[in-house]
Design a protein around this motif. Sequence first.
Motif, mmCIF file in Angstrom:
data_model
loop_
_atom_site.group_PDB
_atom_site.id
_atom_site.type_symbol
_atom_site.label_atom_id
_atom_site.label_comp_id
_atom_site.label_asym_id
_atom_site.label_seq_id
_atom_site.Cartn_x
_atom_site.Cartn_y
_atom_site.Cartn_z
ATOM 1 N N THR A 171 41.377 38.790 -18.031
ATOM 2 C CA THR A 171 40.115 38.681 -18.752
ATOM 3 C C THR A 171 38.955 38.627 -17.786
ATOM 4 O O THR A 171 39.075 38.103 -16.681
ATOM 5 C CB THR A 171 40.080 37.432 -19.655
ATOM 6 O OG1 THR A 171 38.791 37.319 -20.256
ATOM 7 C CG2 THR A 171 40.352 36.170 -18.863
ATOM 8 N N THR A 172 37.845 39.218 -18.180
ATOM 9 C CA THR A 172 36.637 39.122 -17.384
ATOM 10 C C THR A 172 35.595 38.243 -18.073
ATOM 11 O O THR A 172 34.446 38.198 -17.674
ATOM 12 C CB THR A 172 36.029 40.514 -17.139
ATOM 13 O OG1 THR A 172 35.749 41.127 -18.404
ATOM 14 C CG2 THR A 172 36.986 41.391 -16.368
ATOM 15 N N LEU A 198 39.232 46.304 -22.902
ATOM 16 C CA LEU A 198 40.077 45.141 -22.641
ATOM 17 C C LEU A 198 39.911 44.156 -23.792
ATOM 18 O O LEU A 198 38.798 43.699 -24.069
ATOM 19 C CB LEU A 198 39.687 44.466 -21.325
ATOM 20 C CG LEU A 198 40.369 43.113 -21.041
ATOM 21 C CD1 LEU A 198 41.881 43.293 -20.915
ATOM 22 C CD2 LEU A 198 39.797 42.462 -19.793
ATOM 23 N N LEU A 199 41.010 43.852 -24.461
ATOM 24 C CA LEU A 199 41.016 42.845 -25.524
ATOM 25 C C LEU A 199 41.731 41.617 -24.986
ATOM 26 O O LEU A 199 42.926 41.653 -24.709
ATOM 27 C CB LEU A 199 41.736 43.378 -26.771
ATOM 28 C CG LEU A 199 41.863 42.409 -27.941
ATOM 29 C CD1 LEU A 199 40.496 41.941 -28.420
ATOM 30 C CD2 LEU A 199 42.636 43.056 -29.102
ATOM 31 N N SER A 200 40.988 40.558 -24.811
ATOM 32 C CA SER A 200 41.545 39.327 -24.260
ATOM 33 C C SER A 200 41.162 38.160 -25.148
ATOM 34 O O SER A 200 40.291 38.267 -26.009
ATOM 35 C CB SER A 200 41.038 39.095 -22.835
ATOM 36 O OG SER A 200 39.619 38.981 -22.824
ATOM 37 N N GLY A 201 41.818 37.037 -24.942
ATOM 38 C CA GLY A 201 41.498 35.869 -25.757
ATOM 39 C C GLY A 201 42.366 34.688 -25.406
ATOM 40 O O GLY A 201 43.181 34.741 -24.473
ATOM 41 N N THR A 230 37.699 38.334 -27.176
ATOM 42 C CA THR A 230 36.649 39.131 -26.553
ATOM 43 C C THR A 230 37.136 40.566 -26.388
ATOM 44 O O THR A 230 38.226 40.796 -25.864
ATOM 45 C CB THR A 230 36.249 38.576 -25.174
ATOM 46 O OG1 THR A 230 35.698 37.273 -25.328
ATOM 47 C CG2 THR A 230 35.208 39.471 -24.512
ATOM 48 N N LEU A 231 36.347 41.533 -26.862
ATOM 49 C CA LEU A 231 36.614 42.949 -26.649
ATOM 50 C C LEU A 231 35.520 43.487 -25.747
ATOM 51 O O LEU A 231 34.342 43.441 -26.090
ATOM 52 C CB LEU A 231 36.629 43.707 -27.977
ATOM 53 C CG LEU A 231 36.871 45.214 -27.884
ATOM 54 C CD1 LEU A 231 38.291 45.497 -27.385
ATOM 55 C CD2 LEU A 231 36.637 45.898 -29.229
ATOM 56 N N ARG A 239 30.107 43.720 -24.164
ATOM 57 C CA ARG A 239 31.049 43.002 -25.016
ATOM 58 C C ARG A 239 30.846 43.463 -26.453
ATOM 59 O O ARG A 239 29.843 43.170 -27.089
ATOM 60 C CB ARG A 239 30.869 41.502 -24.869
ATOM 61 C CG ARG A 239 31.434 41.014 -23.534
ATOM 62 C CD ARG A 239 31.184 39.570 -23.264
ATOM 63 N NE ARG A 239 31.699 39.212 -21.939
ATOM 64 C CZ ARG A 239 31.372 38.121 -21.277
ATOM 65 N NH1 ARG A 239 30.522 37.269 -21.821
ATOM 66 N NH2 ARG A 239 31.879 37.873 -20.088
ATOM 67 N N LEU A 240 31.816 44.205 -26.927
ATOM 68 C CA LEU A 240 31.714 44.789 -28.253
ATOM 69 C C LEU A 240 32.037 43.787 -29.350
ATOM 70 O O LEU A 240 31.607 43.937 -30.482
ATOM 71 C CB LEU A 240 32.669 45.987 -28.360
ATOM 72 C CG LEU A 240 32.489 47.064 -27.293
ATOM 73 C CD1 LEU A 240 33.582 48.112 -27.416
ATOM 74 C CD2 LEU A 240 31.124 47.705 -27.405
#
Length: 379
Positions: A171-172, A198-201, A230-231, A239-240
């Motif tokens: 993740t960034t 990148l889809l992170s969470g 976060t996408l 950040r979409l």
Amino acid sequence: MSIKALLPSLFLLLPLAAQADWYQAEGSAPLGLGAETARQQALEQALTDALLQAGASLTTVQSVTDGTLSGQRLDIAAQGELMDYVILDERRSQGRLWLTLRADIWPNERVQPQCTGRYRPGLTLSAFPLLRPEQGSIGQIFELGTAVTARLAQHLATSVNLMTQLPHQLTTDSRLPRSPGLRQGSDVLAQQQQSRLLLSGVIDDISMAEGNWMEWRFSELPRQFGLSVTLEDSLTGERLLQQHYQATSPWSFDKHAKVRVHEQGFWQSAYGQSADQLLKRVARDVINAQSCMKAIGHILQQSEEGILMDLGRQAGIQPGDRFTLIHRRQLQPGYYSETSSQAQFVVQQSHTDYSLLTPADAVARQIRISPGDMLTSVK
């Protein structure tokens, strides 16, 4: 409009010559909320899903409760008006109330249509860890993060270009736990994962009250399920989607039971179904957030036949698609300068993961292309 405002005003006067479309949808809510509250939330969820099927898009979600969109501010940009609905089935299963309905939605030509582009940017799904692993002690659900990531991947697979599912977290987003030394910037994905998004969470809340023996013996205690997502567009840094989702549902397992979160029995429980409904909402938000993106491809090489781009059929690229040139220069790691050009190129051949483009005008035939340049789609 708000879904709350839709319920009391379902019938509108419209010209008799017009024609409406019917959409079937399903909603559910935990019975632990009380029969009336559960029915209201299940109805709202089903009506929202019907509107989304008709082409609506969610613009604001204030809160997500019990796997349903029950917040006071659910804003919908709808493609039509909800005219009527008929409840086809109502049942109780696994501690939840399920409603199946058919909604009559009237097309609204005044609303601009949602994005319908074919571009499917590559997406990397990072593992969702437990922010507080100690909360997993009840039920021994320490592997919930892995199970949730796999479940979300299933919901995404049919609608997004899911290229990589990482077994570890990447993740960034500085607000989420991140590996030491991980540099923020597009090179993380562009060079290592070959995907744009990148889809992170993180699963930040699976808490529940301990309760005494009597409470565990004769009732099902509520348990939280909180997820922050976060996408991110790795090319632009935009950040979409950055959203927190929260659900509460009864925990139907014994206090000292070891729950197998990878098995279907867990996902069929009241808590598992509530979490799954929430993950479906996450998937829909991700799909909606990336639906309007313009295709951006890297130039692999230039030859007499044309230029090779690293996007192909897997990303939705087809012969005839047009792109303009972007000159891109790296200033230092993670920082670039970009200059747009009017030169246009057209796709002649589209393969699985690359395309061949040729100049579409005189400017494109004369322009000089250098390593690092990119192409962006013309809509």
